[in-house]
Design an enzyme around this catalytic site. Structure first.
Site, PDB file in Angstrom:
ATOM      1  N   PHE A   1     -14.091   2.303   4.712  1.00 23.26           N
ATOM      2  CA  PHE A   1     -13.095   1.599   3.902  1.00 23.26           C
ATOM      3  C   PHE A   1     -12.828   2.385   2.621  1.00 23.26           C
ATOM      4  O   PHE A   1     -13.737   2.684   1.860  1.00 23.26           O
ATOM      5  CB  PHE A   1     -13.567   0.180   3.577  1.00 23.26           C
ATOM      6  N   VAL A   2     -11.563   2.701   2.388  1.00 23.04           N
ATOM      7  CA  VAL A   2     -11.202   3.508   1.222  1.00 23.04           C
ATOM      8  C   VAL A   2     -10.252   2.758   0.292  1.00 23.04           C
ATOM      9  O   VAL A   2      -9.547   1.839   0.714  1.00 23.04           O
ATOM     10  CB  VAL A   2     -10.557   4.847   1.650  1.00 23.04           C
TER      11      VAL A   2
ATOM     12  N   ARG B   1      -5.547  -0.025  -6.493  1.00 25.09           N
ATOM     13  CA  ARG B   1      -4.360   0.675  -5.975  1.00 25.09           C
ATOM     14  C   ARG B   1      -3.946   1.820  -6.898  1.00 25.09           C
ATOM     15  O   ARG B   1      -3.321   2.786  -6.475  1.00 25.09           O
ATOM     16  CB  ARG B   1      -3.173  -0.296  -5.858  1.00 25.09           C
TER      17      ARG B   1
ATOM     18  N   GLY C   1       0.779  -1.244   0.000  1.00 24.87           N
ATOM     19  CA  GLY C   1       0.000   0.000   0.000  1.00 24.87           C
ATOM     20  C   GLY C   1       0.806   1.286   0.000  1.00 24.87           C
ATOM     21  O   GLY C   1       0.370   2.289  -0.546  1.00 24.87           O
TER      22      GLY C   1
ATOM     23  N   ASP D   1      -4.327   2.472  10.727  1.00 24.64           N
ATOM     24  CA  ASP D   1      -5.694   2.052  11.056  1.00 24.64           C
ATOM     25  C   ASP D   1      -5.725   1.646  12.531  1.00 24.64           C
ATOM     26  O   ASP D   1      -5.718   2.505  13.402  1.00 24.64           O
ATOM     27  CB  ASP D   1      -6.046   0.901  10.092  1.00 24.64           C
TER      28      ASP D   1
ATOM     29  N   ASP E   1      -5.919  -0.911  -1.549  1.00 29.63           N
ATOM     30  CA  ASP E   1      -6.659  -1.869  -2.376  1.00 29.63           C
ATOM     31  C   ASP E   1      -7.923  -2.385  -1.726  1.00 29.63           C
ATOM     32  O   ASP E   1      -8.102  -2.292  -0.510  1.00 29.63           O
ATOM     33  CB  ASP E   1      -5.774  -3.074  -2.670  1.00 29.63           C
TER      34      ASP E   1
ATOM     35  N   GLU F   1       3.777   4.945   5.070  1.00 32.76           N
ATOM     36  CA  GLU F   1       2.611   4.063   4.987  1.00 32.76           C
ATOM     37  C   GLU F   1       1.451   4.715   4.248  1.00 32.76           C
ATOM     38  O   GLU F   1       1.356   5.935   4.162  1.00 32.76           O
ATOM     39  CB  GLU F   1       2.138   3.718   6.412  1.00 32.76           C
ATOM     40  N   ASP F   2       0.566   3.866   3.758  1.00 35.37           N
ATOM     41  CA  ASP F   2      -0.656   4.367   3.130  1.00 35.37           C
ATOM     42  C   ASP F   2      -1.669   4.827   4.173  1.00 35.37           C
ATOM     43  O   ASP F   2      -2.268   5.880   4.061  1.00 35.37           O
ATOM     44  CB  ASP F   2      -1.291   3.290   2.223  1.00 35.37           C
TER      45      ASP F   2
ATOM     46  N   LYS G   1      -6.773   6.839  10.404  1.00 40.89           N
ATOM     47  CA  LYS G   1      -8.140   6.609  10.908  1.00 40.89           C
ATOM     48  C   LYS G   1      -8.076   6.577  12.430  1.00 40.89           C
ATOM     49  O   LYS G   1      -7.985   5.507  13.028  1.00 40.89           O
ATOM     50  CB  LYS G   1      -8.660   5.255  10.421  1.00 40.89           C
TER      51      LYS G   1
END
Ligand code: IMP
Ligand code: MG
Length: 180
Positions: A151-152, A164, A43, A102, A158, A98-99, A130
């Site tokens: 959820f994105v 992606r 990600g 969470d 992904d 990082e993407d 988040k």
């Protein structure tokens, strides 16, 4: 064109602007340091690519791929290293790219590993965050956008390995999930 997208949450333009802003902050903070950016696969690779090109200081880049094992390890936060770093990190100022942060379980475990390996400092830079989902006691040092608990996909993120490549961050239409 993107008929599977319900809503664009963060546009390509906003992502670009924010990434440059983060890179300027990091360039300033790491001026006299030995910066190693560790991109977390898969990600994190899209954000990392844009981020490092906006840095104005010397940087080396390495990659790691990690994944959590399942329900039991999910709570303990133990992760499996699927692809490890190529080089030694002793004495380096590590910035994890990082993407999304969470629950934070993955990165809190990873951070401990990198400190144990002798990194001088370990900080976290994430384009998305988040905060409502956090379980582990960890906060990012550099954050692009705080987003709600939805959820994105896109910009590296992904759903079932797809989407992606979207240049924006968006939310999928419910019928896309129904296919699985
Ligand atoms: P955590 O912080 O340990 O819960 O794990 C974060 C990882 O979960 C991220 O690196 C993503 O791969 C994945 N993830 C979390 N939220 C999302 C999302 O909204 N879309 C896609 N992947 C997500
Ligand atoms: Mg990830």
């Amino acid at each position: 064109m993107y008929d599977y997208i319900e809503k664009v949450l963060i546009s390509e333009e906003e992502l670009k602007e924010k990434t440059i802003e983060l890179a300027h902050m990091v360039s300033n903070d790491y001026k006299d340091k030995k910066l190693l950016v560790i991109s977390i696969l898969k990600g994190g690779f899209v954000f990392t690519a844009d981020f490092i090109r906006a840095l104005s200081i010397d940087v080396t880049v390495d990659f790691m791929s990690v994944s959590s094992y399942g329900a039991a390890t999910r709570t303990s936060g133990v992760v499996q290293i699927r692809k490890d770093l190529d080089n030694d990190i002793k004495g380096l100022d590590v910035l994890i790219c990082e993407d999304i942060l969470d629950t934070g379980l993955t990165l809190s475990y990873l951070k401990k590993i990198l400190i144990a390996r002798g990194a001088k400092t370990v900080k976290i830079c994430t384009i998305l965050n988040k905060p409502d989902r956090r379980v582990a006691d960890i906060e990012p040092d550099y954050v692009g956008f705080d987003i709600p608990d939805e959820f994105v996909v896109g910009y590296g993120l992904d759903f079932a390995e797809k989407y992606r490549n979207l240049p924006f961050v968006g939310i999928l239409k419910p019928e896309v999930y129904a296919e699985y």
